[in-house]
Write an enzyme that holds these catalytic residues in place. Sequence first.
Site, PDB file in Angstrom:
ATOM      1  N   GLY A  33       0.799  -1.223   0.000  1.00 16.24           N
ATOM      2  CA  GLY A  33       0.000   0.000   0.000  1.00 16.24           C
ATOM      3  C   GLY A  33       0.835   1.278   0.000  1.00 16.24           C
ATOM      4  O   GLY A  33       1.893   1.365  -0.647  1.00 16.24           O
ATOM      5  N   ASP A  83       5.715  -4.988  15.365  1.00 15.13           N
ATOM      6  CA  ASP A  83       4.385  -4.446  15.619  1.00 15.13           C
ATOM      7  C   ASP A  83       4.580  -3.080  16.284  1.00 15.13           C
ATOM      8  O   ASP A  83       5.107  -3.008  17.405  1.00 15.13           O
ATOM      9  CB  ASP A  83       3.623  -5.407  16.544  1.00 15.13           C
ATOM     10  N   TYR A 131     -11.500   4.545  13.915  1.00 11.04           N
ATOM     11  CA  TYR A 131     -10.525   5.072  12.951  1.00 11.04           C
ATOM     12  C   TYR A 131     -10.572   6.601  12.944  1.00 11.04           C
ATOM     13  O   TYR A 131      -9.536   7.273  12.967  1.00 11.04           O
ATOM     14  CB  TYR A 131     -10.857   4.518  11.567  1.00 11.04           C
ATOM     15  N   LYS A 146      -7.440   8.993  13.961  1.00 11.58           N
ATOM     16  CA  LYS A 146      -6.778   9.896  13.017  1.00 11.58           C
ATOM     17  C   LYS A 146      -6.881  11.361  13.478  1.00 11.58           C
ATOM     18  O   LYS A 146      -5.978  12.160  13.224  1.00 11.58           O
ATOM     19  CB  LYS A 146      -7.341   9.706  11.605  1.00 11.58           C
ATOM     20  N   THR A 182      -6.036   0.636  -1.886  1.00 10.15           N
ATOM     21  CA  THR A 182      -5.022  -0.240  -1.278  1.00 10.15           C
ATOM     22  C   THR A 182      -5.801  -1.406  -0.641  1.00 10.15           C
ATOM     23  O   THR A 182      -7.046  -1.367  -0.581  1.00 10.15           O
ATOM     24  CB  THR A 182      -4.232   0.468  -0.151  1.00 10.15           C
TER      25      THR A 182
HETATM   26  N1  LIG Z   1      -5.860   3.815   1.745  1.00 13.42           N
HETATM   27  C1  LIG Z   1      -6.515   4.881   2.119  1.00 13.42           C
HETATM   28  O1  LIG Z   1      -7.550   5.225   1.540  1.00 13.42           O
HETATM   29  C2  LIG Z   1      -6.036   5.732   3.267  1.00 13.42           C
HETATM   30  C3  LIG Z   1      -6.679   6.971   3.467  1.00 13.42           C
HETATM   31  C4  LIG Z   1      -6.247   7.771   4.517  1.00 13.42           C
HETATM   32  C5  LIG Z   1      -5.234   7.349   5.345  1.00 13.42           C
HETATM   33  N2  LIG Z   1      -4.651   6.137   5.134  1.00 13.42           N
HETATM   34  C6  LIG Z   1      -3.601   5.730   6.068  1.00 13.42           C
HETATM   35  O2  LIG Z   1      -2.415   5.422   5.354  1.00 13.42           O
HETATM   36  C7  LIG Z   1      -1.701   4.392   6.031  1.00 13.42           C
HETATM   37  C8  LIG Z   1      -1.441   3.237   5.091  1.00 13.42           C
HETATM   38  O3  LIG Z   1      -2.678   2.760   4.614  1.00 13.42           O
HETATM   39  P1  LIG Z   1      -2.796   1.694   3.443  1.00 13.42           P
HETATM   40  O4  LIG Z   1      -4.050   2.005   2.734  1.00 13.42           O
HETATM   41  O5  LIG Z   1      -1.531   1.570   2.687  1.00 13.42           O
HETATM   42  O6  LIG Z   1      -3.056   0.365   4.330  1.00 13.42           O
HETATM   43  P2  LIG Z   1      -2.687  -1.160   4.029  1.00 13.42           P
HETATM   44  O7  LIG Z   1      -3.595  -1.943   4.915  1.00 13.42           O
HETATM   45  O8  LIG Z   1      -2.694  -1.432   2.574  1.00 13.42           O
HETATM   46  O9  LIG Z   1      -1.186  -1.263   4.548  1.00 13.42           O
HETATM   47  C9  LIG Z   1      -0.900  -1.038   5.895  1.00 13.42           C
HETATM   48  C10 LIG Z   1       0.397  -1.749   6.230  1.00 13.42           C
HETATM   49  O10 LIG Z   1       0.628  -1.545   7.633  1.00 13.42           O
HETATM   50  C11 LIG Z   1       0.967  -2.774   8.216  1.00 13.42           C
HETATM   51  N3  LIG Z   1       0.591  -2.775   9.623  1.00 13.42           N
HETATM   52  C12 LIG Z   1      -0.655  -2.881  10.153  1.00 13.42           C
HETATM   53  N4  LIG Z   1      -0.592  -2.900  11.479  1.00 13.42           N
HETATM   54  C13 LIG Z   1       0.709  -2.805  11.799  1.00 13.42           C
HETATM   55  C14 LIG Z   1       1.410  -2.781  13.032  1.00 13.42           C
HETATM   56  N5  LIG Z   1       0.755  -2.908  14.207  1.00 13.42           N
HETATM   57  N6  LIG Z   1       2.759  -2.664  13.019  1.00 13.42           N
HETATM   58  C15 LIG Z   1       3.429  -2.564  11.844  1.00 13.42           C
HETATM   59  N7  LIG Z   1       2.820  -2.602  10.638  1.00 13.42           N
HETATM   60  C16 LIG Z   1       1.472  -2.721  10.629  1.00 13.42           C
HETATM   61  C17 LIG Z   1       0.196  -3.813   7.409  1.00 13.42           C
HETATM   62  O11 LIG Z   1       0.745  -5.123   7.569  1.00 13.42           O
HETATM   63  C18 LIG Z   1       0.329  -3.257   6.004  1.00 13.42           C
HETATM   64  O12 LIG Z   1       1.508  -3.709   5.368  1.00 13.42           O
HETATM   65  C19 LIG Z   1      -2.557   4.012   7.249  1.00 13.42           C
HETATM   66  O13 LIG Z   1      -2.127   4.741   8.381  1.00 13.42           O
HETATM   67  C20 LIG Z   1      -3.941   4.471   6.834  1.00 13.42           C
HETATM   68  O14 LIG Z   1      -4.766   4.736   7.929  1.00 13.42           O
HETATM   69  C21 LIG Z   1      -5.024   5.314   4.110  1.00 13.42           C
END
Ligand SMILES: NC(=O)c1ccc[n+]([C@@H]2O[C@H](COP(=O)([O-])OP(=O)(O)OC[C@H]3O[C@@H](n4cnc5c(N)ncnc54)[C@H](O)[C@@H]3O)[C@@H](O)[C@H]2O)c1
Length: 234
Positions: free
Chosen positions: A19, A50, A139, A143, A174
């Site tokens: 992602g 973690d 969530y 945030k 993602t």
């Molecule tokens: N995708 C979206 O639409 C979006 C929008 C706003 C914010 N975000 C934020 O962006 C960030 C990444 O999101 P994404 O969409 O790539 O998510 P994703 O789920 O595709 O990837 C998240 C990654 O974080 C890892 N992860 C989860 N918990 C963990 C932990 N306790 N310790 C270490 N690693 C951990 C997962 O294994 C994964 O590889 C997040 O903080 C999410 O909240 C995403």
Amino acid sequence: MDPFDVKGRTAVVTGAARGIGKAVADLFAARGCTVARLDVEAGESILTCDVADEPAVEAAFKKLGRIDILVNNAGIAVRKNALEISREDWDRVMAVNVSGTFLCSRIAARSMKQHGGGAIVNLASIMGFSGGLFPNPAYQASKGAVVNLTRALALEFAPFGIRVNAVAPTFVRTPLTTPIFSNPELLDKVMQHTPLGVLPEVEDIAAAVLFLAGPAARCITGVTLPVDSGYLAR
Ligand SMILES: NC(=O)c1ccc[n+]([C@@H]2O[C@H](COP(=O)([O-])OP(=O)(O)OC[C@H]3O[C@@H](n4cnc5c(N)ncnc54)[C@H](O)[C@@H]3O)[C@@H](O)[C@H]2O)c1
């Protein structure tokens, strides 16, 4: 001078297995930055950790040398409404999104302080500024906390030359957002709240992180930059 120069720097990116985190790590690496990729899931070039587990975070950071940049990207969502979410799910979202960001930040800041400064970029969300389109209170609360933790740490760490900022993406395709992107009705609702008519890709978020981490943003701290195609402008 290249305003986006991160060459020769060392960055830690959490949640870098896939992602947005992977896109950030790949962009920084492509620009000559040494990148440590942390994730709770095992994988190639991944340092398993973690972010909510303080001893595990300390052990992981101990393996790393000097840190110039930290990207607190690891995050999770449990999309259940307030009347249904279990206490356990609520606590886990807070532990990863808020406590994980806090724990990694203070460990990295100790190292950055010794080396005369650094930059921290957190992944917030438009859900940190809005009640959202769908019930997701854990969530959204987490945030919102990241947005204000960004301000608090920016002020505390400023005397050490450490800048702390955040990026607030709208919906990005993602694994995290598969339930939304695979449901045409939900996606249609998202697009009704997307003035530009196009949603960012992971590379667009990575570019904003690079901007905030590098010299272009040397006088920017404590801000959360929306990359939201106009969602929050309404
Ligand atoms: N995708 C979206 O639409 C979006 C929008 C706003 C914010 N975000 C934020 O962006 C960030 C990444 O999101 P994404 O969409 O790539 O998510 P994703 O789920 O595709 O990837 C998240 C990654 O974080 C890892 N992860 C989860 N918990 C963990 C932990 N306790 N310790 C270490 N690693 C951990 C997962 O294994 C994964 O590889 C997040 O903080 C999410 O909240 C995403």
